[in-house]
Design a protein around this motif. Structure first.
Motif, short mmCIF file in Angstrom:
data_model
loop_
_atom_site.label_atom_id
_atom_site.label_comp_id
_atom_site.label_asym_id
_atom_site.label_seq_id
_atom_site.Cartn_x
_atom_site.Cartn_y
_atom_site.Cartn_z
N ARG A 119 11.02 -51.67 -19.75
CA ARG A 119 10.88 -53.06 -20.13
C ARG A 119 11.05 -53.24 -21.64
O ARG A 119 10.69 -52.37 -22.43
CB ARG A 119 9.49 -53.59 -19.74
N VAL A 120 11.56 -54.40 -22.01
CA VAL A 120 11.63 -54.76 -23.43
C VAL A 120 10.21 -55.02 -23.94
O VAL A 120 9.38 -55.60 -23.23
CB VAL A 120 12.52 -56.01 -23.61
N TYR A 121 9.93 -54.56 -25.15
CA TYR A 121 8.58 -54.69 -25.70
C TYR A 121 8.16 -56.16 -25.74
O TYR A 121 8.92 -57.04 -26.17
CB TYR A 121 8.53 -54.10 -27.10
N ASP A 122 6.97 -56.41 -25.25
CA ASP A 122 6.44 -57.76 -25.21
C ASP A 122 5.68 -58.04 -26.50
O ASP A 122 4.71 -57.34 -26.83
CB ASP A 122 5.52 -57.91 -23.98
N GLU A 123 6.08 -59.07 -27.21
CA GLU A 123 5.47 -59.39 -28.49
C GLU A 123 4.05 -59.93 -28.36
O GLU A 123 3.31 -59.96 -29.35
CB GLU A 123 6.35 -60.42 -29.23
N THR A 124 3.69 -60.37 -27.15
CA THR A 124 2.35 -60.95 -26.96
C THR A 124 1.28 -59.90 -26.71
O THR A 124 0.11 -60.25 -26.55
CB THR A 124 2.36 -61.94 -25.78
N ILE A 125 1.64 -58.62 -26.65
CA ILE A 125 0.64 -57.56 -26.49
C ILE A 125 -0.20 -57.49 -27.76
O ILE A 125 0.33 -57.45 -28.87
CB ILE A 125 1.31 -56.21 -26.21
N VAL A 126 -1.49 -57.49 -27.60
CA VAL A 126 -2.40 -57.60 -28.75
C VAL A 126 -3.21 -56.32 -28.88
O VAL A 126 -3.41 -55.57 -27.92
CB VAL A 126 -3.33 -58.81 -28.59
N ASP A 127 -3.68 -56.10 -30.08
CA ASP A 127 -4.55 -54.98 -30.39
C ASP A 127 -6.00 -55.43 -30.21
O ASP A 127 -6.41 -56.45 -30.78
CB ASP A 127 -4.32 -54.52 -31.82
N PRO A 128 -6.80 -54.71 -29.40
CA PRO A 128 -8.19 -55.15 -29.20
C PRO A 128 -9.00 -55.22 -30.48
O PRO A 128 -9.98 -55.97 -30.57
CB PRO A 128 -8.76 -54.09 -28.24
N ASN A 129 -8.58 -54.46 -31.50
CA ASN A 129 -9.32 -54.44 -32.77
C ASN A 129 -8.81 -55.48 -33.76
O ASN A 129 -9.27 -55.50 -34.92
CB ASN A 129 -9.23 -53.04 -33.40
N GLU A 156 -8.51 -58.79 -35.83
CA GLU A 156 -9.55 -59.73 -36.25
C GLU A 156 -9.34 -61.09 -35.61
O GLU A 156 -10.32 -61.76 -35.23
CB GLU A 156 -9.55 -59.86 -37.78
N GLU A 157 -8.10 -61.52 -35.48
CA GLU A 157 -7.82 -62.83 -34.87
C GLU A 157 -8.23 -62.84 -33.41
O GLU A 157 -8.81 -63.82 -32.92
CB GLU A 157 -6.34 -63.16 -35.02
N VAL A 158 -7.93 -61.75 -32.70
CA VAL A 158 -8.32 -61.65 -31.29
C VAL A 158 -9.84 -61.62 -31.17
O VAL A 158 -10.42 -62.28 -30.28
CB VAL A 158 -7.70 -60.39 -30.65
N ALA A 159 -10.50 -60.89 -32.04
CA ALA A 159 -11.97 -60.84 -32.00
C ALA A 159 -12.58 -62.22 -32.25
O ALA A 159 -13.57 -62.60 -31.61
CB ALA A 159 -12.47 -59.84 -33.03
N TYR A 160 -11.98 -62.99 -33.17
CA TYR A 160 -12.50 -64.33 -33.44
C TYR A 160 -12.31 -65.25 -32.23
O TYR A 160 -13.20 -66.02 -31.86
CB TYR A 160 -11.80 -64.92 -34.67
N ASP A 161 -11.12 -65.16 -31.59
CA ASP A 161 -10.86 -66.00 -30.40
C ASP A 161 -11.83 -65.67 -29.27
O ASP A 161 -12.32 -66.57 -28.57
CB ASP A 161 -9.42 -65.81 -29.94
N GLU A 162 -12.11 -64.38 -29.08
CA GLU A 162 -13.02 -63.99 -28.01
C GLU A 162 -14.46 -64.38 -28.32
O GLU A 162 -15.26 -64.61 -27.39
CB GLU A 162 -12.94 -62.47 -27.78
N ALA A 163 -14.79 -64.46 -29.59
CA ALA A 163 -16.16 -64.84 -29.96
C ALA A 163 -16.40 -66.34 -29.82
O ALA A 163 -17.56 -66.78 -29.79
CB ALA A 163 -16.46 -64.40 -31.40
N THR A 164 -15.32 -67.12 -29.72
CA THR A 164 -15.48 -68.58 -29.65
C THR A 164 -14.90 -69.19 -28.37
O THR A 164 -14.82 -70.41 -28.27
CB THR A 164 -14.77 -69.23 -30.87
#
Length: 349
Positions: free
Chosen positions: A109-119, A121-129
């Motif tokens: 598969r072609v690399y998906d740009e929406t794959i996120v790193d669990p660490n 900071e932006e993802v952590a902020y979204d999950e906290a709110t």
């Protein structure tokens, strides 16, 4: 009369011998020198001229014979090449080249740009709110209401009852003709945190709506490959009331994080490991496979698993903000098969 009988018997025996002779000759011709009656060599890759195919042989028996020999020759060549490569790798030892990685649909598969790193900071902020923050902060405990479409049949009812034994603190209520817009306020007033609706078509469960209360989101899944407990071979005994563990596999994108957190919020925080029960949501090629197992300790090093059921497969159709509203709801994501390019899909979970 006896002489006549003897002559007829003798001629009959001669006739039988004459008929059997060509068959024996043909078997001898094929068996001894490995050629067919017409002198054709065994169907190895070197014996066929370029562009020749076995399908050109008109005789069905001979075509089947030559195809069988060709398959045997292919297996021998493949096994010989495998043994030769193994000996070469053993001879080289640590200097042997790395084994080639087989090509699969997933790793091509072609690399998906929406794959996120669990660490991140932006993802952590979204999950906290987000809407599930109160659950992951242990401020609320899940309480689930499971219901069906109007006038459900036996298979759908049994699936709901079995799901209630998988998800702790879940309650099954019959729909009784009420619209979901009327059911959701009643659920909120009774402190339910999630609503699961099993839809059916032609007496077969074919859809699942999962709505997180009180503020959403709401996910709509297509359901397929449903197997109840009695339909699973070599299944274990009925599950106990212990809180199971939960495993979420391959929910790596932005959309996958939302769906994974939605499934996780259905189960209490502290699993009871003494029950040895585990619920698995495995995402592969955008299909979510649900399984419910009990693991068994065979020894100190060996562990086996025993499926308890039920099992089913989910395919995400839409993700909607807020609670269920099919008319004025705002959708975060909608499955559009006609606009999809199978080689460059951007909606992975």
């Amino acid at each position: 009369m006896a002489k006549a009988g003897d002559k007829s018997g003798g001629s009959g025996k001669k006739g039988l011998k004459r008929k059997a002779a060509p068959e024996e000759a043909q078997e001898a011709a094929v068996g001894e020198d490995g050629t067919t009656e017409s002198g054709v060599q065994p169907p190895t890759t070197a014996a066929f001229p370029p562009g020749f195919s076995i399908s050109e042989i008109k005789n069905k028996q001979r075509r089947h014979l030559m195809f069988t020999r060709w398959k045997q020759q292919q297996r021998k060549e493949k096994l010989a090449a495998k043994k030769k490569l193994k000996k070469e790798r053993e001879a080289l030892g640590d200097k042997a080249p790395p084994k080639p990685v087989p090509k699969t649909i997933d790793n091509q598969r072609v690399y998906d740009e929406t794959i996120v790193d669990p660490n991140d900071e932006e993802v952590a902020y979204d999950e906290a709110t987000d809407e599930f923050a109160s659950y992951f902060n242990r401020q609320t405990s899940p309480k689930i209401l499971i219901t069906t479409s109007d006038r459900p049949h036996g298979r759908t009812v049994r699936l709901c009852e079995q799901l209630s034994t998988v998800i702790p603190n879940s309650h099954v209520y019959y729909r009784r003709g009420l619209a979901l817009k009327k059911i959701i306020p009643q659920c909120i007033s009774r402190d339910f945190t999630d609503l699961i609706v099993i839809n059916e078509d032609r007496k077969i469960p074919n859809g699942l709506i999962l709505s997180h209360l009180p503020n959403g989101p709401t996910a709509h899944f297509k359901m397929s490959s449903v197997r109840l407990r009695k339909e699973i071979k070599r299944r274990g005994k009925d599950p106990t009331e212990h809180i199971p563990e939960i495993i979420l596999n391959n929910f790596t994108t932005r959309l996958g994080h939302s769906i994974g957190r939605m499934f996780a919020s259905l189960f209490p925080h502290n699993p009871q490991f003494i029950g040895r029960q585990v619920a698995t949501f495995h995402n592969q090629r955008d299909y979510i496979f649900f399984r419910f197992h009990r693991y068994i300790f065979k020894s100190e090093k060996k562990v086996g698993i025993q499926e308890l059921g039920p099992r089913f497969t989910l395919k995400l159709r839409s993700l909607q903000k807020g609670t269920f509203d099919s008319k004025y709801g705002e959708y975060e994501w909608v499955h559009k098969p006609r606009e999809m390019d199978t080689s460059r899909r951007k909606f992975h979970l």
